[in-house]
Design a protein around this motif. Structure first.
Motif, PDB file in Angstrom:
ATOM      1  N   GLY A 291       3.279 -13.146  -1.709  1.00 14.15           N
ATOM      2  CA  GLY A 291       4.723 -13.154  -1.994  1.00 14.15           C
ATOM      3  C   GLY A 291       5.125 -11.943  -2.810  1.00 14.15           C
ATOM      4  O   GLY A 291       6.181 -11.341  -2.589  1.00 14.15           O
ATOM      5  N   TYR A 292       4.256 -11.570  -3.746  1.00 13.37           N
ATOM      6  CA  TYR A 292       4.514 -10.364  -4.535  1.00 13.37           C
ATOM      7  C   TYR A 292       4.536  -9.137  -3.625  1.00 13.37           C
ATOM      8  O   TYR A 292       5.468  -8.326  -3.664  1.00 13.37           O
ATOM      9  CB  TYR A 292       3.427 -10.203  -5.602  1.00 13.37           C
ATOM     10  N   GLU A 293       3.501  -9.026  -2.804  1.00 12.46           N
ATOM     11  CA  GLU A 293       3.371  -7.813  -1.983  1.00 12.46           C
ATOM     12  C   GLU A 293       4.498  -7.700  -0.961  1.00 12.46           C
ATOM     13  O   GLU A 293       4.918  -6.587  -0.617  1.00 12.46           O
ATOM     14  CB  GLU A 293       2.006  -7.794  -1.285  1.00 12.46           C
ATOM     15  N   LYS A 294       5.002  -8.834  -0.469  1.00 16.39           N
ATOM     16  CA  LYS A 294       6.133  -8.782   0.467  1.00 16.39           C
ATOM     17  C   LYS A 294       7.377  -8.242  -0.227  1.00 16.39           C
ATOM     18  O   LYS A 294       8.163  -7.508   0.362  1.00 16.39           O
ATOM     19  CB  LYS A 294       6.418 -10.178   1.017  1.00 16.39           C
TER      20      LYS A 294
ATOM     21  N   LEU B 140       7.297  -6.364  -3.053  1.00 14.72           N
ATOM     22  CA  LEU B 140       7.040  -5.074  -3.687  1.00 14.72           C
ATOM     23  C   LEU B 140       5.690  -4.522  -3.231  1.00 14.72           C
ATOM     24  O   LEU B 140       4.676  -4.658  -3.917  1.00 14.72           O
ATOM     25  CB  LEU B 140       7.059  -5.245  -5.218  1.00 14.72           C
ATOM     26  N   PRO B 141       5.649  -3.901  -2.060  1.00 12.22           N
ATOM     27  CA  PRO B 141       4.375  -3.357  -1.579  1.00 12.22           C
ATOM     28  C   PRO B 141       3.937  -2.135  -2.387  1.00 12.22           C
ATOM     29  O   PRO B 141       4.770  -1.481  -3.016  1.00 12.22           O
ATOM     30  CB  PRO B 141       4.672  -2.966  -0.120  1.00 12.22           C
ATOM     31  N   GLY B 142       2.644  -1.876  -2.369  1.00 11.80           N
ATOM     32  CA  GLY B 142       2.167  -0.618  -2.955  1.00 11.80           C
ATOM     33  C   GLY B 142       1.516  -0.742  -4.316  1.00 11.80           C
ATOM     34  O   GLY B 142       1.230   0.264  -4.941  1.00 11.80           O
ATOM     35  N   ASN B 143       1.260  -1.953  -4.798  1.00  9.70           N
ATOM     36  CA  ASN B 143       0.552  -2.111  -6.063  1.00  9.70           C
ATOM     37  C   ASN B 143      -0.907  -2.474  -5.776  1.00  9.70           C
ATOM     38  O   ASN B 143      -1.194  -3.581  -5.323  1.00  9.70           O
ATOM     39  CB  ASN B 143       1.220  -3.211  -6.894  1.00  9.70           C
ATOM     40  N   PRO B 144      -1.839  -1.546  -6.036  1.00  8.65           N
ATOM     41  CA  PRO B 144      -3.240  -1.813  -5.708  1.00  8.65           C
ATOM     42  C   PRO B 144      -3.793  -3.045  -6.415  1.00  8.65           C
ATOM     43  O   PRO B 144      -4.675  -3.715  -5.871  1.00  8.65           O
ATOM     44  CB  PRO B 144      -3.980  -0.551  -6.183  1.00  8.65           C
ATOM     45  N   ASN B 145      -3.289  -3.354  -7.618  1.00  9.31           N
ATOM     46  CA  ASN B 145      -3.800  -4.532  -8.338  1.00  9.31           C
ATOM     47  C   ASN B 145      -3.635  -5.802  -7.516  1.00  9.31           C
ATOM     48  O   ASN B 145      -4.505  -6.665  -7.506  1.00  9.31           O
ATOM     49  CB  ASN B 145      -3.058  -4.714  -9.674  1.00  9.31           C
ATOM     50  N   THR B 146      -2.488  -5.915  -6.860  1.00 12.86           N
ATOM     51  CA  THR B 146      -2.236  -7.107  -6.050  1.00 12.86           C
ATOM     52  C   THR B 146      -3.229  -7.200  -4.906  1.00 12.86           C
ATOM     53  O   THR B 146      -3.720  -8.278  -4.577  1.00 12.86           O
ATOM     54  CB  THR B 146      -0.812  -7.053  -5.464  1.00 12.86           C
TER      55      THR B 146
ATOM     56  N   ALA C 194       9.752  -9.460  -8.061  1.00 13.97           N
ATOM     57  CA  ALA C 194       8.360  -9.658  -7.660  1.00 13.97           C
ATOM     58  C   ALA C 194       7.425 -10.105  -8.785  1.00 13.97           C
ATOM     59  O   ALA C 194       6.469 -10.846  -8.558  1.00 13.97           O
ATOM     60  CB  ALA C 194       7.822  -8.363  -7.039  1.00 13.97           C
ATOM     61  N   GLN C 195       7.685  -9.653 -10.009  1.00 16.85           N
ATOM     62  CA  GLN C 195       6.674  -9.796 -11.061  1.00 16.85           C
ATOM     63  C   GLN C 195       6.236 -11.247 -11.296  1.00 16.85           C
ATOM     64  O   GLN C 195       5.063 -11.516 -11.558  1.00 16.85           O
ATOM     65  CB  GLN C 195       7.192  -9.184 -12.380  1.00 16.85           C
TER      66      GLN C 195
END
Ligand SMILES: [Zn+2]
Length: 447
Positions: free
Chosen positions: A386-389, A391-397, A361-362
């Motif tokens: 695309g990141y959130e799909k 790797l969900p759960g990062n508030p920054n995204t 994801a990074q």
């Protein structure tokens, strides 16, 4: 005052139902939990039930693994590491835990365990080990942390459990959306923030358990002595490169001497067991080929840490020349360019990294940041999505998706993302921004 604002955000954005839910989750385990320490058999006050340990692990470990550039893509290396790890887990005090073992693509020297049994070892330390017994010592120590429930024990004293309740908690500490911070946000947080709280007693106990498990699994306990020696000599040759390892696992001559003494006494019979040097070297061949590139990347990262981005770029270009298809190398070079605000060049390397390791994801996060800073808002939004799909759960995204939508004049879309963001982060500049927008656009009632 930012802090007052944070409090206000917290009160206003949290509904009564959210609040009750939070209390029911937090109140159930945070302070009142009692559990039996499977190692000593005595009842200890811990901050988490076993189910909460597993939940904390599941919601946080994927973020740490991604911050460490994902599991290495050489599948045989991970299979081999898992085989060694499973043999230790099976001989531990908590064989029922859902252990998983992976080598990760980070270059710094570190290993860590999440409380449910997700264990990561960086390629930076793997290329410096000599034999399988040393690896067994390292993994045995981490299995020791899981078996002795050190994370849960510390949660009684710290607010680790709070991070579990809030979700994606390891990122909640990053409060600033400035470019410099965005460059380092995903690369340096994680194990440090979540796992740096083991006490010296915890470390001692894990060393002791590691020796116990590795000898039960048929490994020569000299491997633990060798491991401690590797850590000691690395500290002497390069004190800066090991900061994180030392934050999570304070090194000391005392630990080395303890291992040495244990081998000479309690485990003297086991010192005849094999070290498995050849098998280790065979299985690590793919990683060892990368060692020259990894060393260049380590030098580049040290320059990055000192904000010497030009020099960092030099080392990282050498690394990419040595290993053109290395995900971490391309990511780091992109970050060094991004830090110099050379966004067009940076984007090229993030896009290349996406192609090298599509599931990780990074690269999508940083590709989004480079696109955002170039004013390509729709493309940036797609990258963050695309990141959130993955790797969900990062508030920054979530916040950055809001920024992208706001920049595209999509107020209702941006408001939805800002609201989501404020549900997990309520302090700092990003939270202030989100809150002020929601208020200005009429999504929050004026008092
Ligand atoms: Zn440790």
């Amino acid at each position: 005052m930012p802090h007052e604002l944070g409090d206000r955000v917290f009160r206003r954005s949290m509904t009564r139902r959210d609040f009750l839910w939070l209390m029911s989750v937090a109140g159930g385990g945070l302070l009142h939990g009692c559990a039996t320490d499977p190692v000593t058999g005595k009842t200890v006050l811990v901050g988490m039930s076993e189910a909460q340990e597993i939940q904390l692990d599941r919601s946080n470990s994927p973020h740490q693994f991604s911050a460490d550039y994902g599991a290495v893509q050489e599948a045989p290396v991970n299979d081999y590491l898992s085989g060694v790890g499973e043999s230790l887990a099976a001989n531990s005090h908590r064989p029922q835990m859902p252990y998983s073992f992976r080598a990760v693509n980070a270059n710094h020297v570190n290993a860590y365990a999440f409380p449910g049994g997700s264990i990561g070892v960086t390629r930076g330390i793997l290329v410096d080990l000599e034999n399988e017994a040393e690896l067994a010592g390292l993994l045995g120590h981490e299995v020791g942390h899981v078996s002795a429930r050190h994370a849960a024990e510390q949660a009684g004293k710290t607010m680790i459990a709070q991070a579990a309740v809030m979700g994606g908690g390891i990122y909640a500490g990053s409060k600033d959306a400035g470019l410099g911070n965005l460059v380092t946000t995903l690369g340096s947080l994680g194990a440090g923030a979540l796992l740096a709280h083991y006490s010296r007693d915890n470390e001692r106990e894990s060393d002791r358990l590691g020796l116990e498990y590795m000898t039960r699994a048929g490994y020569n306990p000299e491997g633990m002595v060798g491991l401690m020696d590797v850590l000691r000599s690395q500290r002497q040759s390069d004190p800066n490169a090991l900061e994180l390892m030392f934050a999570t696992h304070p090194p000391s001559d005392e630990r080395y001497r303890y291992a040495q003494q244990a081998v000479a006494t309690r485990y003297i019979e086991d010192a005849r067991l094999p070290l498995q040097r050849e098998r280790f070297q065979d299985n690590m061949a793919a990683l060892r080929e990368l060692k020259p590139a990894i060393k260049k990347q380590q030098e580049g990262e040290q320059k990055m840490a000192r904000k010497q981005y030009r020099q960092a770029e030099g080392y990282l270009r050498e690394a990419v020349a040595l290993a053109p298809d290395d995900y971490t190398g391309n990511m780091l070079l992109g970050k060094a360019l991004l830090a110099q605000e050379r966004t067009v060049e940076a984007e090229r390397f993030f896009e290349k990294a996406k192609g090298i390791y599509p599931a990780e994801a990074q690269s999508h996060h940083f590709d989004g940041i480079s696109k955002l800073s170039r004013g390509r808002y729709a493309a940036a939004f797609r990258a963050f999505d695309g990141y959130e799909k993955r790797l969900p759960g990062n508030p920054n995204t979530v916040f950055l998706k809001g920024i992208a939508l706001e920049s595209m004049q999509d107020r209702s879309g941006a408001a939805a993302q800002y609201y989501r963001y404020l549900r997990s982060v309520n302090q700092g500049q990003a939270a202030q921004h989100a809150y002020q927008r929601l208020q200005a656009w009429g999504y929050l009632q004026q008092r």
